[in-house]
Design an enzyme around this catalytic site. Sequence first.
Site: not given
Length: 604
Positions: A121, A178
């Site tokens: 990710c 993130h």
Amino acid sequence: MAKTVVYENKSAATDQSNESGDVSKQNAATEEKEKKASNKFSKLNRFLIGIIAVVSVTAIVLICWHFLRKRDKKPHVLLLIADDLGWADVGWHSSDISTPYLTGLAKDGIILRQFYSQPICTASRAALFTGRYPFKLGLQGSRPILAGAPGSLPLDMKLLPELMKKDGYKTHLVGKWHLGFETIRHTPVMRGFDTFTGFYNGMQDYYTHTTSGFDTVNGTGGYDMRRDYLDPEGNPVIDNILWGANRTYNNYLFTEEAIKIIEDHSVRHEEEPLLLVMSYPNPHSPIQVPDEFVNFQENSNIENSFRKTYAGLVYAMDCSVANITTALKEKDMFDDTIVIFISDNGGSLTSVNQSVVTPTGSSNYPLRGDKGTLWEAGSRVPAFISGRNVPKGQILDEMVHITDIYPTLISYLNLDGDYVSHDLDGSDQSKLLKMESKETAHEYFIYDIDPVYEQAAIRYGKWKLILGAPAANEVDGWYQPLKEGQTGYEDSGLPFKQYVLKAYDMISNYKASLKSNAMCKSVGCFYPEGTENKVKLFDLSVDQYEFNDVASQHPATVKRLLDILDKEMLDMVPPVNLLDGGVAEASPNHFNGTWMPWMDASEP
């Protein structure tokens, strides 16, 4: 015209003989009244006709101006990012999981059958917003940024939202970030977004919005739901913690926020284009979803409980997209919107909570492997583009990489390319997406290069070469959707604890090697004894599921692809994501139980 004739007849009547007497006088008086009435009516009629003409011309001008303005105005962009969505987890891939609204959007545009993200990710988000390969940013490998760990996306390059903002876009990010937050400068509102509503870390509880799994510092989680923004002077406000959102399901919260953004934009910024990035946590673990989504009628045929709950998590995202696009339609914005949908990586087969491993219910079948691997399942993901001026009902079977989104939008939206701060690895695919070309703009792309695990992979036309072990977790198989009664996937690799120990051991060895040696920047230093038994080659034109290694049959192709890897490795940056947890200074215990930047913005 009829009233003009009456007016002429009345004039003739006044020349008649006086023998008519009183009758004539009466007739004359009557005609005089009619004349006056006729004049009034004629003037009113001409006035009304004039008004109608002016209104008609004005309406035509406004309509033409409206459509010309729409044609010349930059389109809105709705970028939808799913998290850990498997190849077999969407309706347009003939899955058992129903995604009615996303499938409708996909079929109304271009389905990208060979779209590649990164295997993990953090790396995918870095590639998306910079157009650069993550191994050139220090964010390579199957290691995301852990909560409270330094090693964010570098600050020395302008991100895609910064370019779009410079060209007049109002930019908003909702959901998952993130990409690091050790200083204020690393947070979304300092990287090009006007507002950010969501969480900094990589995963969280869908209801309590606290971190879980690996995302802890010494076992301590923290609350991570905020609405960051820039004040009127352009200063970042990052302490607006949404405490009241506790116990509100993520999807409800994010969907409502997106609708508010759209409604506000339609009132306050009607003349400006909108960038709305919906970075969903779905369907990343933990697998949590309200029953109303699990019990969706079109998924009632799914018999496995893990798979059915996971399908509910996917359907919750589908419903969110439906509500957001409905809001765009109600504000007359949808027809001017480009919709891009991708997943950040392939589906993850396992969920980990407090070291307890359970199946997620995801499936990448018939692709080989899992999230985090260099097999196709790691990075070949569901994707489409739809909306304004996008050809409808198309399926594109040419390779497109996540780094391409950056340069493609620069071209597609006519952004200021001179504002780009760095070299790009992505290619402009706008001609391909306009169906003006039938060939990808890529000669090749790199899946990843990771010196820690000593692995790399490259796609060159129909050829795919993998150097080293494709999967550190040894998830090397083909995993069909779980069937009734199954509680795990067959042949699903190393047990979790062994995999973690193996990963930490590799990181430790790599750190030790850096103390005495320069970072490896060639295939030769990966494997100084030679690569004969370290290389796999697949012809994806006839073997897209990677059954048959043909490296021994094509030595010239192997050499050519290794040479390209050698060349690319010269630009590799040492990995920064090498910690097995966050640092003590970042603990939420220091920030009233929340995750916050913990380093001074002036620190390097």
